[in-house]
Design a protein around this motif. Sequence first.
Motif, mmCIF file in Angstrom:
data_model
loop_
_atom_site.group_PDB
_atom_site.id
_atom_site.type_symbol
_atom_site.label_atom_id
_atom_site.label_comp_id
_atom_site.label_asym_id
_atom_site.label_seq_id
_atom_site.Cartn_x
_atom_site.Cartn_y
_atom_site.Cartn_z
ATOM 1 N N LEU A 17 0.836 -1.211 0.000
ATOM 2 C CA LEU A 17 0.000 0.000 0.000
ATOM 3 C C LEU A 17 0.872 1.262 0.000
ATOM 4 O O LEU A 17 0.581 2.234 -0.685
ATOM 5 C CB LEU A 17 -0.938 0.006 1.208
ATOM 6 N N ARG A 18 1.960 1.228 0.776
ATOM 7 C CA ARG A 18 2.851 2.397 0.803
ATOM 8 C C ARG A 18 3.472 2.658 -0.561
ATOM 9 O O ARG A 18 3.714 3.782 -0.957
ATOM 10 C CB ARG A 18 3.937 2.209 1.853
ATOM 11 N N HIS A 19 3.754 1.553 -1.300
ATOM 12 C CA HIS A 19 4.356 1.701 -2.628
ATOM 13 C C HIS A 19 3.449 2.430 -3.613
ATOM 14 O O HIS A 19 3.932 2.896 -4.645
ATOM 15 C CB HIS A 19 4.721 0.335 -3.206
ATOM 16 N N LEU A 20 2.156 2.509 -3.279
ATOM 17 C CA LEU A 20 1.249 3.219 -4.195
ATOM 18 C C LEU A 20 1.679 4.664 -4.388
ATOM 19 O O LEU A 20 1.239 5.329 -5.318
ATOM 20 C CB LEU A 20 -0.191 3.153 -3.673
ATOM 21 N N ARG A 21 2.519 5.155 -3.488
ATOM 22 C CA ARG A 21 2.981 6.540 -3.650
ATOM 23 C C ARG A 21 3.734 6.742 -4.966
ATOM 24 O O ARG A 21 3.820 7.840 -5.485
ATOM 25 C CB ARG A 21 3.832 6.977 -2.460
ATOM 26 N N PHE A 22 4.292 5.637 -5.476
ATOM 27 C CA PHE A 22 4.994 5.754 -6.758
ATOM 28 C C PHE A 22 4.023 5.832 -7.934
ATOM 29 O O PHE A 22 4.359 6.303 -9.003
ATOM 30 C CB PHE A 22 5.916 4.545 -6.983
ATOM 31 N N SER B 76 7.037 -1.787 9.368
ATOM 32 C CA SER B 76 6.597 -2.895 8.512
ATOM 33 C C SER B 76 7.800 -3.599 7.873
ATOM 34 O O SER B 76 7.742 -4.804 7.625
ATOM 35 C CB SER B 76 5.649 -2.399 7.436
ATOM 36 N N ASP B 77 8.878 -2.865 7.634
ATOM 37 C CA ASP B 77 10.073 -3.502 7.052
ATOM 38 C C ASP B 77 10.717 -4.465 8.048
ATOM 39 O O ASP B 77 11.127 -5.568 7.691
ATOM 40 C CB ASP B 77 11.102 -2.435 6.648
ATOM 41 N N VAL B 78 10.784 -4.020 9.297
ATOM 42 C CA VAL B 78 11.348 -4.903 10.340
ATOM 43 C C VAL B 78 10.444 -6.117 10.502
ATOM 44 O O VAL B 78 10.901 -7.266 10.576
ATOM 45 C CB VAL B 78 11.461 -4.139 11.685
ATOM 46 N N GLY C 6 14.254 -11.656 -1.087
ATOM 47 C CA GLY C 6 15.066 -10.903 -2.043
ATOM 48 C C GLY C 6 14.460 -9.532 -2.293
ATOM 49 O O GLY C 6 15.178 -8.524 -2.307
ATOM 50 N N ILE C 7 13.155 -9.482 -2.480
ATOM 51 C CA ILE C 7 12.483 -8.193 -2.742
ATOM 52 C C ILE C 7 12.659 -7.267 -1.542
ATOM 53 O O ILE C 7 13.011 -6.091 -1.682
ATOM 54 C CB ILE C 7 10.980 -8.420 -3.039
ATOM 55 N N VAL C 8 12.432 -7.826 -0.365
ATOM 56 C CA VAL C 8 12.518 -6.999 0.846
ATOM 57 C C VAL C 8 13.954 -6.531 1.080
ATOM 58 O O VAL C 8 14.202 -5.355 1.382
ATOM 59 C CB VAL C 8 11.984 -7.800 2.066
ATOM 60 N N THR D 68 16.434 -6.146 -1.112
ATOM 61 C CA THR D 68 16.867 -5.116 -2.070
ATOM 62 C C THR D 68 16.154 -3.797 -1.787
ATOM 63 O O THR D 68 16.748 -2.728 -1.914
ATOM 64 C CB THR D 68 16.616 -5.563 -3.524
ATOM 65 N N GLY D 69 14.877 -3.872 -1.366
ATOM 66 C CA GLY D 69 14.143 -2.655 -1.008
ATOM 67 C C GLY D 69 14.831 -1.925 0.135
ATOM 68 O O GLY D 69 15.063 -0.717 0.097
ATOM 69 N N LEU D 70 15.179 -2.710 1.166
ATOM 70 C CA LEU D 70 15.847 -2.109 2.334
ATOM 71 C C LEU D 70 17.210 -1.541 1.960
ATOM 72 O O LEU D 70 17.611 -0.472 2.436
ATOM 73 C CB LEU D 70 16.000 -3.167 3.431
ATOM 74 N N MET E 298 18.038 -0.345 -0.872
ATOM 75 C CA MET E 298 17.822 0.919 -1.596
ATOM 76 C C MET E 298 17.469 2.052 -0.648
ATOM 77 O O MET E 298 17.894 3.171 -0.796
ATOM 78 C CB MET E 298 16.660 0.729 -2.566
ATOM 79 N N ARG E 299 16.630 1.709 0.329
ATOM 80 C CA ARG E 299 16.177 2.781 1.223
ATOM 81 C C ARG E 299 17.308 3.268 2.133
ATOM 82 O O ARG E 299 17.427 4.447 2.413
ATOM 83 C CB ARG E 299 14.990 2.301 2.050
ATOM 84 N N HIS E 300 18.155 2.324 2.594
ATOM 85 C CA HIS E 300 19.099 2.717 3.643
ATOM 86 C C HIS E 300 20.561 2.783 3.220
ATOM 87 O O HIS E 300 21.368 3.389 3.902
ATOM 88 C CB HIS E 300 18.942 1.783 4.846
ATOM 89 N N ILE F 119 17.443 -5.212 -9.670
ATOM 90 C CA ILE F 119 17.233 -6.530 -9.045
ATOM 91 C C ILE F 119 15.862 -6.539 -8.362
ATOM 92 O O ILE F 119 15.080 -7.494 -8.493
ATOM 93 C CB ILE F 119 18.363 -6.851 -8.027
ATOM 94 N N HIS F 120 15.563 -5.453 -7.642
ATOM 95 C CA HIS F 120 14.270 -5.318 -6.977
ATOM 96 C C HIS F 120 13.140 -5.527 -7.999
ATOM 97 O O HIS F 120 12.239 -6.344 -7.799
ATOM 98 C CB HIS F 120 14.197 -3.914 -6.367
ATOM 99 N N LEU F 121 13.234 -4.808 -9.113
ATOM 100 C CA LEU F 121 12.189 -4.902 -10.139
ATOM 101 C C LEU F 121 12.101 -6.303 -10.726
ATOM 102 O O LEU F 121 11.011 -6.845 -10.908
ATOM 103 C CB LEU F 121 12.505 -3.933 -11.276
ATOM 104 N N PHE G 259 12.892 -9.145 -9.431
ATOM 105 C CA PHE G 259 12.256 -10.045 -8.460
ATOM 106 C C PHE G 259 10.740 -9.814 -8.430
ATOM 107 O O PHE G 259 9.961 -10.759 -8.399
ATOM 108 C CB PHE G 259 12.821 -9.803 -7.056
ATOM 109 N N VAL G 260 10.357 -8.536 -8.431
ATOM 110 C CA VAL G 260 8.920 -8.224 -8.345
ATOM 111 C C VAL G 260 8.184 -8.750 -9.579
ATOM 112 O O VAL G 260 7.120 -9.371 -9.456
ATOM 113 C CB VAL G 260 8.693 -6.701 -8.204
ATOM 114 N N PHE G 261 8.763 -8.580 -10.766
ATOM 115 C CA PHE G 261 8.099 -9.055 -11.977
ATOM 116 C C PHE G 261 8.025 -10.583 -11.992
ATOM 117 O O PHE G 261 7.044 -11.164 -12.444
ATOM 118 C CB PHE G 261 8.822 -8.535 -13.230
#
Length: 331
Positions: A142-147, A176-178, A214-216, A218-220, A222-224, A257-259, A261-263
């Motif tokens: 839901l948070r990703h909807l910001r994109f 939520s990431d933790v 893997g998705i989580v 790579t997301g983390l 990217m964020r940190h 890589i994130h993308l 994995f998501v696809f």
Amino acid sequence: MEIMNLLTSLIAIMILTLSALGFAFTPLSFLLTTVLPYVAFATFLAGFTYRILSWARVPVPFRITTTCGQQASLPWIKNSPLESPSNVWGVIGRMALEVFLFRSLFRNTDVVIVGQRPVYGSAKWLWFFGLLFHWSLLTIVLRHLRFFIEPIAPWINGLSAIDGFFEIGVPTLYLSDVAVLTGLTFLFLRRVVAPQIRYISLFADYFALLLLLGIVTTGLLMRHFFPADLLHVKNLALGWVTFAPALPKEAGPVFYIHLCFVFTLMAWFPFSKLMHMGGIFLSPTRNLANDNRMKRHLNPWNAPVKVHTYEEYEDEFREKMKLAGLPLEKE
Ligand code: HEM
């Protein structure tokens, strides 16, 4: 050789990572931002619809009831409207508890043999970490909807603010990431550490968990640690939803890589056990009211059967039966 399933899924994840890097550093990167998003999403939609329709077509001629609650019967017998619902509201209640709180998993039991007797105890860990994982994944999606939405809806900002309430670090660490990482790690270790679960774990079981991990991760990252150009990401995402996909700029290998994995997750989803997301609603033990005592349920597909009654049989063979000395109902 149960460890082979784990190894092959690890190899599959490695191949995906290398392919993503292959995309990132070659002229093929345009595929990842212009073609693959649509291929993955179309496969997801078509596969999901196909699976749901094929389940919906399966005849369920009678009520499959679960027997853990007293069904509605006589007025002075107390019934259990959520365990054994007799109408559609009860079914909605039971389904909501199942979907939002994993109610049947809450009843999970563990068995140990004491002496020669099995002793059952409660086992809530799977329920707890399962719930933690699913709720946090929902929050992240839901948070990703910001994109994908411009201007960003206020509720998305609200959700992100609550999620980052403790303001730990810069950028803020999301709860939520933790939580998703904790949940997934438990679910993964449970399959690797417990010999009984390891024995029944297939390639697909590990692959689902590793892909999500893997998705989580790579997301983390990217964020940190390796910030992505968020403006460019937003541009890409808006391009997808407005059918004007943009060409990639230097967005960083972690983003690719994130993308990737998501696809992969999207395209594989309909053919995997992750379809329990849609299947739960078609589960006859959850979605059928137990009203067997109120209504007579006839199988609508029953073909007319031509029967041969005993009376007709005796009429047909009376003389022969008499000769053979067999007893007759009618002389
Ligand atoms: C199943 C779908 C997805 C999952 C589970 C997922 C998961 C995550 C997680 C856990 C993070 C860490 C930070 C956070 O929670 O916001 C993250 C960050 C990120 N994700 Fe995803 N993601 C998904 C899909 C996507 C898609 C489709 C895009 C492309 C638009 C994307 C782009 C990003 C970016 C750019 C970040 C870094 C955000 C930041 O720096 O704040 N993700 N993702």
